[in-house]
Design an enzyme around this catalytic site. Structure first.
Site, PDB file in Angstrom:
ATOM      1  N   PRO A  21       0.796  -1.218   0.000  1.00 46.33           N
ATOM      2  CA  PRO A  21       0.000   0.000   0.000  1.00 46.33           C
ATOM      3  C   PRO A  21       0.836   1.279   0.000  1.00 46.33           C
ATOM      4  O   PRO A  21       1.863   1.361   0.671  1.00 46.33           O
ATOM      5  CB  PRO A  21      -0.817  -0.098   1.294  1.00 46.33           C
ATOM      6  CG  PRO A  21      -0.083  -1.067   2.143  1.00 46.33           C
ATOM      7  CD  PRO A  21       0.553  -2.044   1.186  1.00 46.33           C
ATOM      8  N   ASN A  22       0.355   2.229  -0.783  1.00 50.40           N
ATOM      9  CA  ASN A  22       0.901   3.590  -0.886  1.00 50.40           C
ATOM     10  C   ASN A  22       2.212   3.667  -1.661  1.00 50.40           C
ATOM     11  O   ASN A  22       2.720   4.768  -1.882  1.00 50.40           O
ATOM     12  CB  ASN A  22       1.059   4.240   0.506  1.00 50.40           C
ATOM     13  CG  ASN A  22      -0.268   4.351   1.214  1.00 50.40           C
ATOM     14  OD1 ASN A  22      -1.216   4.890   0.651  1.00 50.40           O
ATOM     15  ND2 ASN A  22      -0.369   3.804   2.417  1.00 50.40           N
ATOM     16  N   ARG A  29       4.926  11.041  -2.496  1.00 49.66           N
ATOM     17  CA  ARG A  29       4.671  10.761  -1.079  1.00 49.66           C
ATOM     18  C   ARG A  29       5.924  11.056  -0.250  1.00 49.66           C
ATOM     19  O   ARG A  29       6.955  10.417  -0.436  1.00 49.66           O
ATOM     20  CB  ARG A  29       4.316   9.278  -0.980  1.00 49.66           C
ATOM     21  CG  ARG A  29       4.202   8.739   0.393  1.00 49.66           C
ATOM     22  CD  ARG A  29       4.183   7.220   0.352  1.00 49.66           C
ATOM     23  NE  ARG A  29       3.947   6.709   1.679  1.00 49.66           N
ATOM     24  CZ  ARG A  29       4.226   5.482   2.064  1.00 49.66           C
ATOM     25  NH1 ARG A  29       4.741   4.618   1.213  1.00 49.66           N
ATOM     26  NH2 ARG A  29       3.989   5.118   3.297  1.00 49.66           N
ATOM     27  N   TYR A  34      11.032   9.086   1.270  1.00 52.74           N
ATOM     28  CA  TYR A  34      11.030   8.033   0.257  1.00 52.74           C
ATOM     29  C   TYR A  34      11.703   8.412  -1.061  1.00 52.74           C
ATOM     30  O   TYR A  34      11.799   7.582  -1.962  1.00 52.74           O
ATOM     31  CB  TYR A  34       9.584   7.578  -0.002  1.00 52.74           C
ATOM     32  CG  TYR A  34       8.930   6.994   1.231  1.00 52.74           C
ATOM     33  CD1 TYR A  34       9.402   5.801   1.781  1.00 52.74           C
ATOM     34  CD2 TYR A  34       7.852   7.623   1.866  1.00 52.74           C
ATOM     35  CE1 TYR A  34       8.818   5.268   2.922  1.00 52.74           C
ATOM     36  CE2 TYR A  34       7.265   7.093   3.002  1.00 52.74           C
ATOM     37  CZ  TYR A  34       7.749   5.911   3.527  1.00 52.74           C
ATOM     38  OH  TYR A  34       7.181   5.380   4.653  1.00 52.74           O
ATOM     39  N   ASN A  85       8.232  -5.334  -0.759  1.00 57.42           N
ATOM     40  CA  ASN A  85       8.104  -4.176   0.115  1.00 57.42           C
ATOM     41  C   ASN A  85       6.629  -4.096   0.447  1.00 57.42           C
ATOM     42  O   ASN A  85       5.817  -3.635  -0.371  1.00 57.42           O
ATOM     43  CB  ASN A  85       8.579  -2.893  -0.572  1.00 57.42           C
ATOM     44  CG  ASN A  85       8.496  -1.695   0.375  1.00 57.42           C
ATOM     45  OD1 ASN A  85       7.910  -1.792   1.452  1.00 57.42           O
ATOM     46  ND2 ASN A  85       9.076  -0.580  -0.024  1.00 57.42           N
ATOM     47  N   ALA A  88       3.031  -0.565   4.852  1.00 58.40           N
ATOM     48  CA  ALA A  88       2.557  -0.612   6.243  1.00 58.40           C
ATOM     49  C   ALA A  88       2.086  -2.012   6.660  1.00 58.40           C
ATOM     50  O   ALA A  88       2.077  -2.329   7.854  1.00 58.40           O
ATOM     51  CB  ALA A  88       1.437   0.402   6.433  1.00 58.40           C
ATOM     52  N   HIS A  91       4.021  -4.204   9.144  1.00 54.45           N
ATOM     53  CA  HIS A  91       3.930  -4.051  10.602  1.00 54.45           C
ATOM     54  C   HIS A  91       2.611  -4.566  11.170  1.00 54.45           C
ATOM     55  O   HIS A  91       2.352  -4.413  12.357  1.00 54.45           O
ATOM     56  CB  HIS A  91       4.111  -2.567  10.970  1.00 54.45           C
ATOM     57  CG  HIS A  91       5.212  -1.905  10.195  1.00 54.45           C
ATOM     58  ND1 HIS A  91       6.525  -2.303  10.289  1.00 54.45           N
ATOM     59  CD2 HIS A  91       5.181  -0.891   9.285  1.00 54.45           C
ATOM     60  CE1 HIS A  91       7.263  -1.552   9.476  1.00 54.45           C
ATOM     61  NE2 HIS A  91       6.478  -0.700   8.856  1.00 54.45           N
ATOM     62  N   ASP A  98       1.883 -15.649   6.634  1.00 52.23           N
ATOM     63  CA  ASP A  98       1.397 -17.009   6.335  1.00 52.23           C
ATOM     64  C   ASP A  98       1.512 -17.318   4.845  1.00 52.23           C
ATOM     65  O   ASP A  98       1.908 -18.425   4.455  1.00 52.23           O
ATOM     66  CB  ASP A  98      -0.063 -17.168   6.783  1.00 52.23           C
ATOM     67  CG  ASP A  98      -0.212 -17.250   8.295  1.00 52.23           C
ATOM     68  OD1 ASP A  98       0.815 -17.367   8.990  1.00 52.23           O
ATOM     69  OD2 ASP A  98      -1.362 -17.183   8.779  1.00 52.23           O
ATOM     70  N   GLU A 109      13.008  -9.134   1.836  1.00 59.40           N
ATOM     71  CA  GLU A 109      12.162  -8.016   2.282  1.00 59.40           C
ATOM     72  C   GLU A 109      12.930  -6.713   2.069  1.00 59.40           C
ATOM     73  O   GLU A 109      14.099  -6.617   2.460  1.00 59.40           O
ATOM     74  CB  GLU A 109      11.842  -8.224   3.772  1.00 59.40           C
ATOM     75  CG  GLU A 109      11.040  -7.096   4.386  1.00 59.40           C
ATOM     76  CD  GLU A 109      10.791  -7.324   5.894  1.00 59.40           C
ATOM     77  OE1 GLU A 109      11.055  -8.447   6.410  1.00 59.40           O
ATOM     78  OE2 GLU A 109      10.356  -6.357   6.537  1.00 59.40           O
ATOM     79  N   HIS A 111      12.812  -2.345   2.311  1.00 56.38           N
ATOM     80  CA  HIS A 111      12.192  -1.069   2.691  1.00 56.38           C
ATOM     81  C   HIS A 111      13.073   0.056   2.190  1.00 56.38           C
ATOM     82  O   HIS A 111      14.310  -0.006   2.338  1.00 56.38           O
ATOM     83  CB  HIS A 111      12.041  -0.968   4.215  1.00 56.38           C
ATOM     84  CG  HIS A 111      11.171  -2.048   4.758  1.00 56.38           C
ATOM     85  ND1 HIS A 111       9.803  -2.026   4.623  1.00 56.38           N
ATOM     86  CD2 HIS A 111      11.482  -3.208   5.378  1.00 56.38           C
ATOM     87  CE1 HIS A 111       9.310  -3.134   5.146  1.00 56.38           C
ATOM     88  NE2 HIS A 111      10.306  -3.870   5.609  1.00 56.38           N
ATOM     89  N   ARG A 118      12.945   5.029  12.606  1.00 57.91           N
ATOM     90  CA  ARG A 118      11.662   5.740  12.573  1.00 57.91           C
ATOM     91  C   ARG A 118      10.808   5.377  13.795  1.00 57.91           C
ATOM     92  O   ARG A 118      11.331   4.914  14.790  1.00 57.91           O
ATOM     93  CB  ARG A 118      10.971   5.422  11.238  1.00 57.91           C
ATOM     94  CG  ARG A 118      11.820   5.854  10.042  1.00 57.91           C
ATOM     95  CD  ARG A 118      11.132   5.602   8.724  1.00 57.91           C
ATOM     96  NE  ARG A 118       9.898   6.362   8.599  1.00 57.91           N
ATOM     97  CZ  ARG A 118       8.963   6.125   7.665  1.00 57.91           C
ATOM     98  NH1 ARG A 118       9.146   5.143   6.797  1.00 57.91           N
ATOM     99  NH2 ARG A 118       7.879   6.860   7.622  1.00 57.91           N
TER     100      ARG A 118
HETATM  101  C1  DQA Z   1       8.204   1.255   3.891  1.00 54.95           C
HETATM  102  C2  DQA Z   1       8.250   1.482   5.404  1.00 54.95           C
HETATM  103  C3  DQA Z   1       6.891   1.253   6.035  1.00 54.95           C
HETATM  104  O1  DQA Z   1       6.954   1.492   7.425  1.00 54.95           O
HETATM  105  C4  DQA Z   1       5.880   2.204   5.427  1.00 54.95           C
HETATM  106  O2  DQA Z   1       4.598   1.954   5.964  1.00 54.95           O
HETATM  107  C5  DQA Z   1       5.858   2.160   3.945  1.00 54.95           C
HETATM  108  C6  DQA Z   1       7.117   2.068   3.223  1.00 54.95           C
HETATM  109  C7  DQA Z   1       9.544   1.620   3.211  1.00 54.95           C
HETATM  110  O3  DQA Z   1       9.714   1.258   2.054  1.00 54.95           O
HETATM  111  O4  DQA Z   1      10.377   2.302   3.818  1.00 54.95           O
HETATM  112  O5  DQA Z   1       4.808   2.282   3.324  1.00 54.95           O
HETATM  113  O6  DQA Z   1       7.965  -0.126   3.661  1.00 54.95           O
END
Ligand code: DQA
Length: 156
Positions: A21-22, A29, A34, A85, A88, A91, A98, A109, A111, A118
């Site tokens: 998401p996002n 953003r 980012y 990635n 959110a 978390h 699963d 993984e 980020h 953070r």
């Molecule tokens: C993120 C870090 C996450 O905490 C956040 O919610 C994101 C982006 C990152 O790429 O740094 O959406 O995964």
């Protein structure tokens, strides 16, 4: 002709690069966190790195947890590895953990930001136990490093 066919290796399945998401908002953003690159820029760089490494790449993004679960489930058959990635959902999502465990594909993984620098709620990842490694804080380069790590495992 037959001997040549017998010697050629089966085509490598693509690595799934999955964004949660996002991440479709990259570039707009919070650029101070980012960066200014868009998700299309990241996809282009990943496809170029995949070509260089001999690793086919499939790129996807969804804001919906269930869609991400569906893509991870499909990866069990369709993909050689996963780079995720999860935004959110990293978390919050036992469902993604699963799904990754069920997929049984080598997973990295990623980020963009250093989640450990953070807010406290970002320090815990539900999905890390399913990953062979975690890359955080190196911006979009993290995706390329993840591809390099998977290439070492998958490309012969
Ligand atoms: C993120 C870090 C996450 O905490 C956040 O919610 C994101 C982006 C990152 O790429 O740094 O959406 O995964």
């Amino acid at each position: 002709m037959a001997a040549k066919a017998a010697r050629s290796r089966p085509a490598l399945k693509p690595v799934l690069i999955l964004n949660g998401p996002n991440l479709n908002m990259l570039g707009k953003r919070q650029p101070e966190i980012y960066g200014h690159e868009t998700l299309a820029d990241v996809e282009k760089a990943c496809r170029a790195e995949g070509l260089r490494l001999g690793l086919p790449v499939e790129f996807a993004q969804s804001n919906h947890e269930g869609v991400l679960v569906d893509l991870i489930q499909a990866a069990r058959e369709k993909n050689a590895g996963i780079i995720i990635n999860a935004g959110a959902y990293t978390h919050t999502s036992v469902a993604l953990l699963d799904a990754l465990n069920a997929a049984e594909r080598p997973t990295v993984e990623v980020h963009l930001s250093n989640i450990y620098k953070r807010e406290r709620f970002r320090h815990h990842s539900y999905i890390s136990p399913a990953a062979i490694g975690v890359i955080a804080g190196l911006g979009t380069q993290g995706y390329l490093l993840a591809l390099q790590a998977l290439a070492r495992l998958l490309v012969r």
